[in-house]
Design a protein around this motif. Structure first.
Motif, short mmCIF file in Angstrom:
data_model
loop_
_atom_site.label_atom_id
_atom_site.label_comp_id
_atom_site.label_asym_id
_atom_site.label_seq_id
_atom_site.Cartn_x
_atom_site.Cartn_y
_atom_site.Cartn_z
N VAL A 7 124.25 -54.92 -6.06
CA VAL A 7 125.56 -54.60 -5.44
C VAL A 7 125.48 -55.34 -4.10
O VAL A 7 126.27 -55.40 -3.16
N LYS A 8 124.37 -56.25 -3.92
CA LYS A 8 124.29 -57.02 -2.74
C LYS A 8 125.45 -57.98 -2.55
O LYS A 8 126.06 -58.55 -3.22
N GLY A 9 126.04 -57.99 -1.27
CA GLY A 9 127.12 -58.69 -1.00
C GLY A 9 128.42 -58.08 -1.13
O GLY A 9 129.41 -58.33 -0.76
N ARG A 10 128.48 -56.89 -2.06
CA ARG A 10 129.70 -56.15 -2.31
C ARG A 10 129.54 -54.61 -1.46
O ARG A 10 130.47 -54.10 -1.17
N PHE A 11 128.22 -54.13 -1.38
CA PHE A 11 128.29 -52.89 -0.72
C PHE A 11 127.66 -52.99 0.53
O PHE A 11 126.71 -53.55 0.81
N THR A 12 127.94 -51.77 1.42
CA THR A 12 127.46 -52.06 2.82
C THR A 12 126.86 -50.58 3.09
O THR A 12 127.91 -49.62 2.99
N ILE A 13 125.72 -50.26 3.69
CA ILE A 13 125.19 -48.89 4.00
C ILE A 13 125.32 -48.83 5.46
O ILE A 13 124.90 -50.03 6.18
N SER A 14 125.62 -47.84 6.10
CA SER A 14 125.65 -47.68 7.69
C SER A 14 125.48 -46.40 8.13
O SER A 14 125.51 -45.50 7.24
N LEU A 15 125.03 -46.23 9.12
CA LEU A 15 124.60 -44.85 9.83
C LEU A 15 125.29 -44.72 11.29
O LEU A 15 125.37 -45.37 11.92
N ASP A 16 126.07 -43.68 11.29
CA ASP A 16 126.72 -43.17 12.37
C ASP A 16 125.81 -41.87 12.76
O ASP A 16 126.22 -40.70 12.51
N ASN A 17 125.15 -42.08 13.96
CA ASN A 17 124.33 -40.82 14.33
C ASN A 17 125.12 -39.88 15.15
O ASN A 17 125.04 -38.79 14.97
N ALA A 18 126.28 -40.44 15.67
CA ALA A 18 126.90 -39.40 16.37
C ALA A 18 127.70 -38.52 15.43
O ALA A 18 127.88 -37.43 16.01
N LYS A 19 128.07 -38.86 14.31
CA LYS A 19 128.70 -37.96 13.30
C LYS A 19 127.80 -37.32 12.13
O LYS A 19 127.96 -36.62 11.30
#
Length: 127
Positions: free
Chosen positions: A64-76
């Motif tokens: 999935v490298k280059g196609r998927f992105t993981i991210s974190l929104d601490n506020a939500k």
């Protein structure tokens, strides 16, 4: 203890995109290493992506490298997995997982390292 609820799955054509969400309750995610895993039909669950509690470190499966992105929104208190350029082989139930940690920069890639799991969301990619 943290409770995790995934959403955002669905049916999409090959080449399309989806954004999966994993909403947490009970604890702040800033104290948890987070990961996404998936289980294709008839196969074992596999690692997809992980992010550290600080949000500064990430790791992806080669598939999935280059196609998927993981991210974190601490506020939500939510972790996201952005899926792009989807392929039929991405079809699976996608699960998010959390593990409490005192090491804010650590990413975890093994299922056995995670204590908490969501119920999963289905992603189906048609050819």
């Amino acid at each position: 203890q943290v409770q995790l609820v995934e959403s955002g799955g669905g049916l999409v054509q090959a080449g399309g995109s989806l954004r999966l969400s994993c909403a947490a309750s009970g604890r702040t995610l800033s104290m948890y290493a987070m990961g996404w895993f998936r289980q294709p039909p008839g196969q074992e669950r596999e690692f997809v992506a992980a992010i550290s509690a600080s949000g500064e470190s990430t790791y992806y499966a080669d598939s999935v490298k280059g196609r998927f992105t993981i991210s974190l929104d601490n506020a939500k208190n939510t972790v996201y997995l952005q899926l792009t350029t989807l392929k039929p082989e991405d079809t699976a139930v996608y699960y998010c997982a959390a593990d409490p940690t005192v090491f804010s920069g650590v990413v975890l890639r093994q299922q056995r390292q995670y204590d908490y799991w969501g119920q999963g969301t289905q992603v189906t990619v048609s050819s």
